[in-house]
Motif scaffolding. Structure first.
Motif, PDB file in Angstrom:
ATOM      1  N   SER A  38       0.940  -1.202   0.006  1.00 56.50           N
ATOM      2  CA  SER A  38      -0.014  -0.033   0.118  1.00 56.50           C
ATOM      3  C   SER A  38       0.959   1.191  -0.039  1.00 56.50           C
ATOM      4  N   THR A  39       0.968   2.003  -1.080  1.00 54.72           N
ATOM      5  CA  THR A  39       1.897   3.186  -1.042  1.00 54.72           C
ATOM      6  C   THR A  39       0.987   4.266  -1.821  1.00 54.72           C
ATOM      7  N   GLU A  40       1.077   5.644  -1.483  1.00 53.58           N
ATOM      8  CA  GLU A  40       0.489   6.639  -1.945  1.00 53.58           C
ATOM      9  C   GLU A  40       1.216   7.928  -1.800  1.00 53.58           C
ATOM     10  N   TYR A  41       1.273   8.675  -2.902  1.00 51.50           N
ATOM     11  CA  TYR A  41       2.113  10.022  -3.203  1.00 51.50           C
ATOM     12  C   TYR A  41       1.137  11.002  -3.037  1.00 51.50           C
ATOM     13  N   LYS A  42       1.350  12.387  -2.750  1.00 52.04           N
ATOM     14  CA  LYS A  42       0.725  13.491  -3.030  1.00 52.04           C
ATOM     15  C   LYS A  42       0.568  13.821  -4.507  1.00 52.04           C
ATOM     16  N   ASP A  43      -0.687  14.449  -4.643  1.00 49.98           N
ATOM     17  CA  ASP A  43      -1.394  14.569  -5.930  1.00 49.98           C
ATOM     18  C   ASP A  43      -0.448  15.315  -6.810  1.00 49.98           C
ATOM     19  N   ASN A  44       0.506  16.281  -6.335  1.00 51.62           N
ATOM     20  CA  ASN A  44       1.080  17.182  -7.149  1.00 51.62           C
ATOM     21  C   ASN A  44       2.486  16.708  -7.463  1.00 51.62           C
ATOM     22  N   TRP A  45       3.186  15.588  -7.208  1.00 54.99           N
ATOM     23  CA  TRP A  45       4.290  15.176  -7.170  1.00 54.99           C
ATOM     24  C   TRP A  45       4.771  14.852  -8.465  1.00 54.99           C
ATOM     25  N   ILE A  46       6.201  15.109  -8.720  1.00 50.93           N
ATOM     26  CA  ILE A  46       6.593  14.948 -10.215  1.00 50.93           C
ATOM     27  C   ILE A  46       6.409  13.717 -10.622  1.00 50.93           C
ATOM     28  N   GLY A  47       6.396  12.670  -9.984  1.00 49.89           N
ATOM     29  CA  GLY A  47       5.998  11.166 -10.558  1.00 49.89           C
ATOM     30  C   GLY A  47       4.561  10.898 -10.665  1.00 49.89           C
ATOM     31  N   ARG A  48       3.629  11.863 -10.705  1.00 47.95           N
ATOM     32  CA  ARG A  48       2.019  11.854 -10.474  1.00 47.95           C
ATOM     33  C   ARG A  48       1.747  10.849 -11.848  1.00 47.95           C
ATOM     34  N   PHE A  49       2.531  10.903 -12.932  1.00 50.40           N
ATOM     35  CA  PHE A  49       1.779  10.257 -14.202  1.00 50.40           C
ATOM     36  C   PHE A  49       2.451   8.671 -14.080  1.00 50.40           C
ATOM     37  N   GLU A  50       3.293   8.406 -13.099  1.00 51.81           N
ATOM     38  CA  GLU A  50       3.743   7.265 -12.934  1.00 51.81           C
ATOM     39  C   GLU A  50       2.878   6.356 -12.007  1.00 51.81           C
ATOM     40  N   SER A  51       2.618   7.256 -10.937  1.00 47.97           N
ATOM     41  CA  SER A  51       2.068   6.360  -9.565  1.00 47.97           C
ATOM     42  C   SER A  51       1.291   7.591  -8.644  1.00 47.97           C
ATOM     43  N   LEU A  52       0.104   7.536  -8.204  1.00 50.66           N
ATOM     44  CA  LEU A  52      -0.453   8.149  -7.171  1.00 50.66           C
ATOM     45  C   LEU A  52      -0.734   7.224  -6.006  1.00 50.66           C
ATOM     46  N   SER A  58      -1.015   3.080  -4.926  1.00 48.08           N
ATOM     47  CA  SER A  58      -1.007   1.732  -5.461  1.00 48.08           C
ATOM     48  C   SER A  58      -1.385   1.003  -4.136  1.00 48.08           C
ATOM     49  N   GLU A  59      -2.300  -0.288  -4.347  1.00 48.84           N
ATOM     50  CA  GLU A  59      -2.692  -1.030  -3.336  1.00 48.84           C
ATOM     51  C   GLU A  59      -2.813  -2.722  -4.008  1.00 48.84           C
ATOM     52  N   ILE A  60      -2.349  -3.664  -2.975  1.00 50.17           N
ATOM     53  CA  ILE A  60      -2.616  -4.979  -3.618  1.00 50.17           C
ATOM     54  C   ILE A  60      -2.800  -5.583  -2.061  1.00 50.17           C
ATOM     55  N   LYS A  61      -3.690  -6.525  -2.126  1.00 45.22           N
ATOM     56  CA  LYS A  61      -4.071  -7.324  -0.987  1.00 45.22           C
ATOM     57  C   LYS A  61      -4.358  -8.838  -1.509  1.00 45.22           C
ATOM     58  N   THR A  62      -3.659  -9.666  -0.663  1.00 41.36           N
ATOM     59  CA  THR A  62      -3.936 -11.123  -0.966  1.00 41.36           C
ATOM     60  C   THR A  62      -4.283 -12.096   0.638  1.00 41.36           C
ATOM     61  N   VAL A  63      -5.142 -12.872   0.386  1.00 39.83           N
ATOM     62  CA  VAL A  63      -5.732 -13.758   1.464  1.00 39.83           C
ATOM     63  C   VAL A  63      -5.309 -15.111   1.012  1.00 39.83           C
ATOM     64  N   ASN A  64      -4.774 -15.821   1.711  1.00 40.06           N
ATOM     65  CA  ASN A  64      -4.149 -17.492   1.485  1.00 40.06           C
ATOM     66  C   ASN A  64      -4.748 -18.347   2.600  1.00 40.06           C
ATOM     67  N   TYR A 117      -5.410 -22.087  -1.182  1.00 44.26           N
ATOM     68  CA  TYR A 117      -6.188 -21.147  -2.504  1.00 44.26           C
ATOM     69  C   TYR A 117      -6.091 -19.552  -1.970  1.00 44.26           C
ATOM     70  N   GLN A 118      -5.564 -19.001  -2.846  1.00 41.32           N
ATOM     71  CA  GLN A 118      -5.172 -17.720  -2.659  1.00 41.32           C
ATOM     72  C   GLN A 118      -6.012 -16.572  -3.475  1.00 41.32           C
ATOM     73  N   THR A 119      -6.439 -15.346  -2.874  1.00 41.04           N
ATOM     74  CA  THR A 119      -7.274 -14.565  -3.728  1.00 41.04           C
ATOM     75  C   THR A 119      -6.390 -13.365  -3.878  1.00 41.04           C
ATOM     76  N   ILE A 120      -6.314 -12.253  -4.859  1.00 44.10           N
ATOM     77  CA  ILE A 120      -5.740 -11.294  -5.010  1.00 44.10           C
ATOM     78  C   ILE A 120      -6.595 -10.208  -5.472  1.00 44.10           C
ATOM     79  N   ASN A 121      -6.413  -9.073  -4.947  1.00 44.83           N
ATOM     80  CA  ASN A 121      -7.084  -7.673  -5.274  1.00 44.83           C
ATOM     81  C   ASN A 121      -6.285  -6.651  -5.535  1.00 44.83           C
ATOM     82  N   ALA A 122      -6.227  -5.818  -6.461  1.00 45.04           N
ATOM     83  CA  ALA A 122      -5.259  -4.752  -6.556  1.00 45.04           C
ATOM     84  C   ALA A 122      -6.002  -3.495  -7.316  1.00 45.04           C
ATOM     85  N   GLU A 123      -5.629  -2.221  -6.837  1.00 43.17           N
ATOM     86  CA  GLU A 123      -6.202  -1.179  -7.425  1.00 43.17           C
ATOM     87  C   GLU A 123      -4.887  -0.193  -7.624  1.00 43.17           C
TER      88      GLU A 123
END
Length: 393
Positions: free
Chosen positions: A126-140, A142-148, A169-175
Motif C-alpha cells: 500500500s503506497t500513496e504519493y501527493k497529488d502534485n508530485w513529479i512522478g504523478r503520471f507514474e503513480s499516485l 497503489s494497493e494490493i491485497k492477498t488472502v491465503n 487457495y489464494q485471492t488477490i485484489n489490486a488497485e
C-alpha cells in the motif's frame, strides 16, 4: 485515450512484483510474530506453534492436541524521493502503516497424523504519493491485497523424519491510480483467485537439533478487471505468475538457556521476464511490460535466551537481496536490498498460552531511479511490529 488507459494496466500488475518494506520484491515474511524477533531465522525448523503450517507443515508433528495461534504485524515502509535536479513535488512519504494478520489451527488426530488450517496474507502493498508530485503520471496510489487459505496435513514417518503437505487457495485484489494529461486520473482494479501447494520435511537429528526444508509453489493468476480513464472503461486481463520459494532452516538447543537458529531461502523471481496485457473484448495484445527480475536469496541468523521460567528474549539479523535490477526499478515502490535488525520476547503463561511480541528495523539500501522525469534516489527504510497469542488444549 483508450490506448493510454491500456498501457497503465501493466503498472497495476507490477505492484505485485515491486518492492515492499518487509521483504524483497512483494513477499511478506510476517506470517507470525513469534519469528519476528529472530528475523524469521529457523522458520522451517522451529515449529513451536501452529504458524508452522505456513513455513513448514511437517512441523505440526511437534505439536500435541489442539494448537491455536493468531496475531498481527504492522508494517511501515518509508520511501521519500529526492530528485537530482531539484525538481519540485517530491511526493512526500509514499509508505504507510499496513496490517498483516494471520491465524492457524492444528489438530493431532492420531499419534502420527496432524491436520491444520491457516489463513495468512503472503503478499501485500500500500503506497500513496501527493497529488502534485513529479512522478504523478507514474503513480499516485497503489494497493494490493492477498488472502491465503491453507489446509494442511503432516505425518510422522519416524522419530527422525516428518513430512507435511498443504493446499493453498489464494485471492488477490489490486488497485492503481495515476495522473494523466488533462488533467485527469486513471484508475485500475483487478482481482482473481488461484490454487497452489506447499510441502515440507522436518528432520530431528537429536533432541537438541532440527533441520527443516520447505517449498511453496508458484501460483498462476489470470487477473481480470477494468481500466477507467475520464469516464471511459475498458475490460482487460493479464496472466501473472507469483514465484515459488524454497526454505532451508536449522534450530539447535545450544544450552539450557540458549537456542540458535539459521535460515536460507531462495525465490525464483527470474520467471518474471515480461507481462502481456490483453483487451478482454477483442483478445488483442494491448501492451507488454518487461520485468527482467533475477532470483533472490535471503539469509537469516537468530538466537533466543530463556531469561526465567516465563520469559524468553529473542534476537535476529537477516540480509534480504532484491530481485530488481537498477535499470528496471519501478517508481511504484522502489525496491532494494535490505538488512533486518530484530528484537523480540515471549511470555509463557503455561496452560493460559504464550504471548510473543517483536520488532524489526529494516535498513534499505537507498534505491536510485532513472525513469522519465524521475531521476534521483529514495531515502528508504522500514519498521515492523508484531504480537501473537498461541495456546494448546
Amino acid at each position: 485515450m483508450k490506448k493510454m488507459t491500456l498501457r497503465t494496466v501493466p503498472a497495476l500488475l507490477l505492484i505485485a512484483f515491486s518492492g515492499a518494506a518487509s521483504a524483497s520484491a512483494f513477499q511478506l515474511w510476517e506470517q507470525n510474530a513469534s519469528g519476528l524477533g529472530t528475523a524469521y531465522a529457523g522458520s522451517a525448523a522451529v515449529a513451536d506453534n501452529a504458524s508452522t503450517i505456513f513455513f513448514n507443515p511437517a512441523g505440526m508433528t511437534q505439536l500435541s492436541g489442539f494448537q491455536f495461534s493468531a496475531g498481527v504485524n504492522g508494517v511501515k515502509p518509508s520511501y521519500k524521493f529526492r530528485g537530482d535536479v531539484g525538481a519540485n513535488g517530491d511526493g512526500g512519504d509514499a509508505g504507510s502503516w499496513a496490517a498483516v494478520p494471520n491465524g492457524y489451527l492444528s489438530w493431532q488426530v492420531a499419534p502420527d497424523w496432524t491436520l491444520g488450517f491457516g489463513i495468512s496474507a503472503p503478499f501485500g502493498l500500500s503506497t500513496e504519493y501527493k497529488d502534485n508530485w513529479i512522478g504523478r503520471f507514474e503513480s499516485l496510489k497503489s494497493e494490493i491485497k492477498t488472502v491465503n487459505y491453507n489446509p494442511s496435513v503432516a505425518y510422522r514417518v519416524s522419530d527422525k523424519v516428518s513430512l507435511g503437505f498443504g493446499l493453498n487457495y489464494q485471492t488477490i485484489n489490486a488497485e492503481l491510480s495515476s495522473a494523466i494529461p488533462g488533467p485527469a486520473t486513471s484508475r485500475l482494479k483487478g482481482d482473481d483467485s488461484a490454487w497452489g501447494w506447499n510441502a515440507g520435511a522436518l528432520f530431528t537429528l537429536s533432541p537438541a537439533m532440527r533441520v527443516g526444508a520447505s517449498y511453496r509453489s508458484a501460483i498462476k493468476y489470470t487477473l481480470e478487471g477494468d481500466a477507467t480513464t475520464a469516464g471511459v472503461t475498458t475490460p482487460v486481463r493479464a496472466d501473472i505468475k507469483l514465484p515459488d520459494t524454497f526454505i532451508l532452516s536449522v534450530w539447535q538447543q545450544v544450552s539450557d538457556r540458549w537456542e540458535a537458529m539459521g535460515d536460507v531461502s531462495y525465490t525464483r523471481w527470474s520467471s518474471l521476464k515480461s507481462l502481456d496485457v490483453y483487451n478482454r473484448n477483442t483478445g488483442v495484445l494491448a501492451t507488454s511490460e518487461t520485468f527482467n527480475y533475477k532470483n533472490a536469496w535471503r539469509l537469516a541468523w537468530g538466537a533466543a535466551y530463556l531469561l526465567n521460567d516465563t520469559t524468553k528474549l529473542k534476537f535476529g539479523i537477516a540480509y534480504d537481496k532484491t530481485p530488481v535490477r537498477d535499470a528496471d526499478r519501478s517508481a511504484r515502490v522502489p525496491d532494494n536490498s535490505r538488512l533486518w535488525l530484530s528484537l523480540g520476547a515471549q511470555w509463557n503463561a503455561g496452560a493460559h498460552g504464550k504471548i510473543d511480541v517483536g520488532y524489526s528495523y529494516l535498513h534499505v539500501k537507498d534505491p536510485s531511479i532513472n525513469q522519465g522525469l524521475l531521476v534521483g534516489r529514495y531515502d528508504a527504510s522500514g519498521h515492523v511490529v508484531g504480537a501473537q497469542y498461541s495456546v494448546g488444549f
